[in-house]
Motif scaffolding. Structure first.
Motif, PDB file in Angstrom:
ATOM      1  N   GLU A  92     -16.447  35.669  67.971  1.00  0.00           N
ATOM      2  CA  GLU A  92     -16.360  34.576  67.444  1.00  0.00           C
ATOM      3  C   GLU A  92     -15.209  33.491  68.078  1.00  0.00           C
ATOM      4  N   LEU A  93     -14.121  34.037  68.651  1.00  0.00           N
ATOM      5  CA  LEU A  93     -13.186  33.402  69.245  1.00  0.00           C
ATOM      6  C   LEU A  93     -13.872  32.757  70.620  1.00  0.00           C
ATOM      7  N   ASP A  94     -14.757  33.465  71.163  1.00  0.00           N
ATOM      8  CA  ASP A  94     -15.330  33.055  72.311  1.00  0.00           C
ATOM      9  C   ASP A  94     -16.303  31.838  72.041  1.00  0.00           C
ATOM     10  N   ASP A  95     -16.913  31.754  70.821  1.00  0.00           N
ATOM     11  CA  ASP A  95     -17.824  30.925  70.238  1.00  0.00           C
ATOM     12  C   ASP A  95     -16.825  29.456  70.018  1.00  0.00           C
ATOM     13  N   ALA A  96     -15.827  29.865  69.507  1.00  0.00           N
ATOM     14  CA  ALA A  96     -15.053  28.590  69.135  1.00  0.00           C
ATOM     15  C   ALA A  96     -14.532  27.935  70.297  1.00  0.00           C
ATOM     16  N   ASN A 120     -15.937  20.699  64.316  1.00  0.00           N
ATOM     17  CA  ASN A 120     -15.660  21.331  62.942  1.00  0.00           C
ATOM     18  C   ASN A 120     -16.164  22.928  63.054  1.00  0.00           C
ATOM     19  N   ARG A 121     -16.933  23.236  63.759  1.00  0.00           N
ATOM     20  CA  ARG A 121     -17.323  24.533  63.779  1.00  0.00           C
ATOM     21  C   ARG A 121     -16.248  25.254  64.691  1.00  0.00           C
ATOM     22  N   SER A 122     -15.577  24.784  65.675  1.00  0.00           N
ATOM     23  CA  SER A 122     -14.482  25.378  66.220  1.00  0.00           C
ATOM     24  C   SER A 122     -13.252  25.575  65.153  1.00  0.00           C
ATOM     25  N   ILE A 123     -12.900  24.550  64.464  1.00  0.00           N
ATOM     26  CA  ILE A 123     -11.919  24.431  63.778  1.00  0.00           C
ATOM     27  C   ILE A 123     -12.139  25.842  62.735  1.00  0.00           C
ATOM     28  N   ASN A 124     -13.418  25.429  62.286  1.00  0.00           N
ATOM     29  CA  ASN A 124     -13.552  26.721  60.860  1.00  0.00           C
ATOM     30  C   ASN A 124     -13.351  28.118  61.423  1.00  0.00           C
ATOM     31  N   ILE A 125     -13.474  28.379  62.861  1.00  0.00           N
ATOM     32  CA  ILE A 125     -13.311  29.678  63.414  1.00  0.00           C
ATOM     33  C   ILE A 125     -11.833  29.876  63.640  1.00  0.00           C
ATOM     34  N   PHE A 126     -11.222  28.960  64.347  1.00  0.00           N
ATOM     35  CA  PHE A 126      -9.920  29.041  64.602  1.00  0.00           C
ATOM     36  C   PHE A 126      -9.172  29.315  63.332  1.00  0.00           C
ATOM     37  N   SER A 127      -9.432  28.627  62.465  1.00  0.00           N
ATOM     38  CA  SER A 127      -8.793  28.709  61.011  1.00  0.00           C
ATOM     39  C   SER A 127      -8.385  30.014  60.380  1.00  0.00           C
ATOM     40  N   LYS A 128      -9.393  31.033  60.839  1.00  0.00           N
ATOM     41  CA  LYS A 128      -9.425  32.470  60.240  1.00  0.00           C
ATOM     42  C   LYS A 128      -8.242  33.085  61.004  1.00  0.00           C
ATOM     43  N   TYR A 129      -7.657  32.585  61.915  1.00  0.00           N
ATOM     44  CA  TYR A 129      -6.697  33.400  62.794  1.00  0.00           C
ATOM     45  C   TYR A 129      -5.233  32.939  62.761  1.00  0.00           C
ATOM     46  N   SER A 130      -4.163  33.491  62.608  1.00  0.00           N
ATOM     47  CA  SER A 130      -2.925  33.232  62.323  1.00  0.00           C
ATOM     48  C   SER A 130      -2.103  32.609  63.491  1.00  0.00           C
ATOM     49  N   ASP A 131      -2.516  32.915  64.667  1.00  0.00           N
ATOM     50  CA  ASP A 131      -1.806  32.547  65.932  1.00  0.00           C
ATOM     51  C   ASP A 131      -2.642  31.670  66.809  1.00  0.00           C
ATOM     52  N   GLU A 132      -3.546  30.658  66.002  1.00  0.00           N
ATOM     53  CA  GLU A 132      -4.200  29.745  66.954  1.00  0.00           C
ATOM     54  C   GLU A 132      -3.951  28.515  66.158  1.00  0.00           C
ATOM     55  N   ASN A 133      -2.452  28.224  65.627  1.00  0.00           N
ATOM     56  CA  ASN A 133      -2.275  26.649  65.653  1.00  0.00           C
ATOM     57  C   ASN A 133      -2.104  25.878  66.724  1.00  0.00           C
ATOM     58  N   PHE A 134      -2.140  26.101  67.882  1.00  0.00           N
ATOM     59  CA  PHE A 134      -1.917  25.504  69.216  1.00  0.00           C
ATOM     60  C   PHE A 134      -3.414  24.830  69.246  1.00  0.00           C
ATOM     61  N   MET A 135      -4.471  25.785  69.169  1.00  0.00           N
ATOM     62  CA  MET A 135      -5.877  25.112  69.200  1.00  0.00           C
ATOM     63  C   MET A 135      -6.178  24.119  68.270  1.00  0.00           C
ATOM     64  N   LEU A 136      -5.717  24.575  67.252  1.00  0.00           N
ATOM     65  CA  LEU A 136      -6.090  23.743  65.977  1.00  0.00           C
ATOM     66  C   LEU A 136      -5.598  22.451  65.771  1.00  0.00           C
ATOM     67  N   SER A 137      -4.368  22.098  66.452  1.00  0.00           N
ATOM     68  CA  SER A 137      -3.647  21.107  66.622  1.00  0.00           C
ATOM     69  C   SER A 137      -4.440  20.115  67.640  1.00  0.00           C
ATOM     70  N   VAL A 138      -4.921  20.789  68.858  1.00  0.00           N
ATOM     71  CA  VAL A 138      -5.442  20.219  69.916  1.00  0.00           C
ATOM     72  C   VAL A 138      -7.149  19.646  69.414  1.00  0.00           C
ATOM     73  N   LEU A 139      -7.609  20.535  68.347  1.00  0.00           N
ATOM     74  CA  LEU A 139      -8.820  20.171  67.944  1.00  0.00           C
ATOM     75  C   LEU A 139      -8.822  18.991  66.894  1.00  0.00           C
ATOM     76  N   TYR A 140      -8.007  19.002  65.848  1.00  0.00           N
ATOM     77  CA  TYR A 140      -7.605  17.799  65.142  1.00  0.00           C
ATOM     78  C   TYR A 140      -7.363  16.555  65.952  1.00  0.00           C
ATOM     79  N   PHE A 141      -6.400  16.709  67.190  1.00  0.00           N
ATOM     80  CA  PHE A 141      -6.145  15.792  67.630  1.00  0.00           C
ATOM     81  C   PHE A 141      -7.363  14.886  68.268  1.00  0.00           C
ATOM     82  N   ILE A 142      -8.131  15.689  68.977  1.00  0.00           N
ATOM     83  CA  ILE A 142      -9.431  15.218  69.410  1.00  0.00           C
ATOM     84  C   ILE A 142     -10.337  14.493  68.790  1.00  0.00           C
ATOM     85  N   LYS A 143     -10.323  15.093  67.529  1.00  0.00           N
ATOM     86  CA  LYS A 143     -11.229  14.600  66.503  1.00  0.00           C
ATOM     87  C   LYS A 143     -10.547  13.145  65.893  1.00  0.00           C
TER      88      LYS A 143
END
Length: 594
Positions: A92-96, A120-143
């Motif tokens: 599912e991280l590949d899907d993210a 939103n799909r990408s954010i939902n998947i990355f949110s399940k993992y503790s070490d994906e803060n970098f990607m979550l920040s990037v995604l919220y920024f492009i949103k």
């Protein structure tokens, strides 16, 4: 073995907070160092033996192609390769990361619904993992970036929420560039709100400017911590450019400080083609500043410098170009040069028409993307039909095997249920006997406690009777003393020694009474101390003891050989020490103290 494999896969599949290659790649794309970024995509990701790394590489390849023209087909191809690998891996991280690539693609085409769904799909998947803060920040920024670019009247709380999330995950990731970026957009948010809320009070608008100022300074602190030189340069130029714009809103206007900021921008951006938009913006803002000061000659000079960049640079956005044309046109109107102003307005209209044509081309690219999607769906459908034929041939054999296995299973299940039923009945019987034993023990314990309570009540009643008897004896002796005193008055020749002896007997009776109170209620004096508001004297305890034995004022006066008024006054003071109200009865309170 399963645990070891899971741990191994977690180590091999590095998450974004620990992925230095991915963070370096993001930094290079931010700094527009495209050749270096392309090299990292190819060397560290696309040539990797790990398919998950390839998926990440293809997602960032979409981002890379977004910065150059005529690469729509390449973006689509990169997305297709990423989807194929993600489908095969079922990770599912590949899907993210695929959805991250989709979001970048839809953002470039300014397509609302597909973009929001993908991000939103990408954010939902990355949110399940503790070490994906970098990607979550990037995604919220492009949103946030997409909404800010395409929707002017969007509700502030939605924009603010995305900005806050960008900053939250950036700080968790520890990436200096992301933290700088998140503070920058936080400051810009309050800066923009200042201009939008002109109906608010002066204090409220000042608070908005103060918030913007604070966050701009924080962005500056982290800009200096960015290691990559080109990225640090851009971060600093962004700060100087944005902060100079904020200074224009502060009253009174600090013209020199504004000019210092513009000069800092020019010092860093002049000659750098990747920062040409900042150079153009600084010249444009300087022209605006001098125009506001009434110096039209200097204003025209800087506006023309910005204009030269606008008409020659291919890297300048439409918004920046239109701003330059509008400002210079307005200045020429003020100077009475209407021909030049009209020429600039026509130029602005032409740029707008070219932008519309570009959007039309993007729409055609989307059509290509959708056609490719339909083609892939058709291929997938044919593959499914082929697999379906194979499954049908195996279905009958499978059903026969399943029937045999099911029959064996039912026989074994029946025997097992019979055995289980017998064990269950035995267990229920044992539980029943145990419950009866517990109930019997509980009944015996309750009977024992009741017997002890009855004995305690009987002893208390006995002691109360003793107290009452003693009280009656004390009343009798008091009367006796009164009679004796009366006889002394009538017969003065009665001996004094005899009177003292009888008085000593009376004192002994009182001591017996005190001992009796201690036997009846050992904690009486202790409880009296606890409820009293002031410290009690020995005399107070004596009076309380008499009242506990239900003695009247006259009886107490006779024992203590004092006047009845003295007894009333002492009782009143005792009542105050205990803290009773005017209408509360002291004797009833003491007798019910337990």
């Amino acid at each position: 073995m399963i645990v070891i494999l899971l741990l191994g896969s977690g180590i091999l599949h590095a998450q974004s907070d620990k992925d230095e290659d991915q963070q370096t790649l993001y930094t290079l794309l931010y700094a527009k160092q495209y050749p270096q970024a392309k090299k990292i995509i190819e060397d560290k990701f696309l040539r990797s033996n790990d398919n998950s790394r390839k998926v990440i590489g293809y997602a960032y390849l979409v981002n890379y192609y977004s910065f150059s023209k005529d690469n729509e087909i390449k973006k689509i191809e990169a997305l297709e390769k990423a989807k194929k690998l993600a489908k095969a891996s079922k990770d599912e991280l590949d899907d993210a990361y695929v959805e991250f690539g989709n979001a970048l693609y839809y953002e470039n085409l300014e397509l609302n619904d597909p973009f929001v769904k993908s991000v939103n799909r990408s954010i939902n998947i990355f949110s399940k993992y503790s070490d994906e803060n970098f990607m979550l920040s990037v995604l919220y920024f492009i949103k946030y970036r997409f909404i800010n670019r395409n929707y002017i009247n969007v509700e502030n709380e939605y924009v603010q929420s995305d900005i806050i999330q960008t900053n939250k995950y950036a700080k968790k990731s520890g990436n200096a560039l992301l933290i700088n970026h998140s503070y920058n957009i936080l400051a810009y948010y309050y800066h923009k709100k200042f201009y939008e809320n002109k109906t608010k009070t002066s204090d409220e608008r000042t608070k908005l400017l103060d918030s913007a100022d604070i966050y701009y300074q924080k962005s500056y602190e982290f800009a200096k911590k960015v290691i990559e030189p080109a990225a640090q340069k851009k971060a600093l130029v962004t700060y100087f450019s944005n902060y100079s714009s904020l200074l224009l809103a502060i009253t009174p206007l600090d013209k020199q400080k504004c000019l210092d900021m513009y000069n800092n921008v020019l010092k860093l951006s002049l000659g750098d083609t990747q920062l040409i938009d900042f150079t153009c913006g600084a010249y444009n803002d300087m022209g605006y500043l001098y125009e506001a000061m009434g110096d039209y000659k200097l204003s025209e000079k800087y506006y023309l410098k910005a204009y030269d960049i606008a008409i020659t640079s291919n890297n300048l956005g439409l918004t920046n170009k239109i701003a330059v044309f509008d400002n210079l046109s307005r200045l020429y109107q003020r100077m009475g040069q209407y021909g030049k102003a009209f020429h600039l307005e026509r130029r602005a209209r032409k740029e707008t028409e070219m932008s519309i044509e570009k959007l039309t081309n993007s729409t055609r690219s989307l059509d290509v993307f959708y056609r490719t999607e339909r083609k892939n769906q058709l291929i997938n459908q044919l593959e499914k039909e082929k697999k379906s034929l194979v499954r049908e041939n195996l279905l009958y054999l499978g059903m026969m095997l399943i029937s045999i296995v099911a029959l064996i299973f039912l026989i074994r299940l029946t025997k097992f249920r019979q055995k289980l039923s017998m064990q269950k009945n035995e267990l229920l019987e044992a539980e029943k006997q145990e419950t009866q034993l517990i109930l019997q023990l509980e009944r015996e314990e309750k009977a024992r406690i009741k017997a002890e309570q009855d004995l305690l009540v009987a002893n208390q009643e006995k002691l109360k009777k003793i107290a009452l008897t003693t009280s009656m004896r004390l009343n009798y002796k008091t009367s006796f003393i009164k009679d004796l005193k009366s006889r002394m008055n009538d017969k003065p020749d009665i001996k004094l020694q005899q009177i003292l002896k009888e008085d000593q007997l009376n004192d002994n009776d009182f001591s017996e009474m005190e001992n009796l109170i201690e036997n009846i209620d050992p904690d009486f004096h202790k409880r009296l101390k606890e409820v009293s508001k002031s410290r009690l004297s020995n005399m107070d305890f004596k009076y309380a003891s008499y009242l506990y034995l239900n003695m009247s004022n006259q009886q107490i006066a006779n024992i203590l050989k004092v006047d009845s008024n003295t007894v009333r006054v002492t009782k009143y003071r005792l009542k105050q020490k205990i803290g009773l109200g005017k209408d509360e009865d002291l004797q009833a309170y003491i007798q019910n103290l337990n």
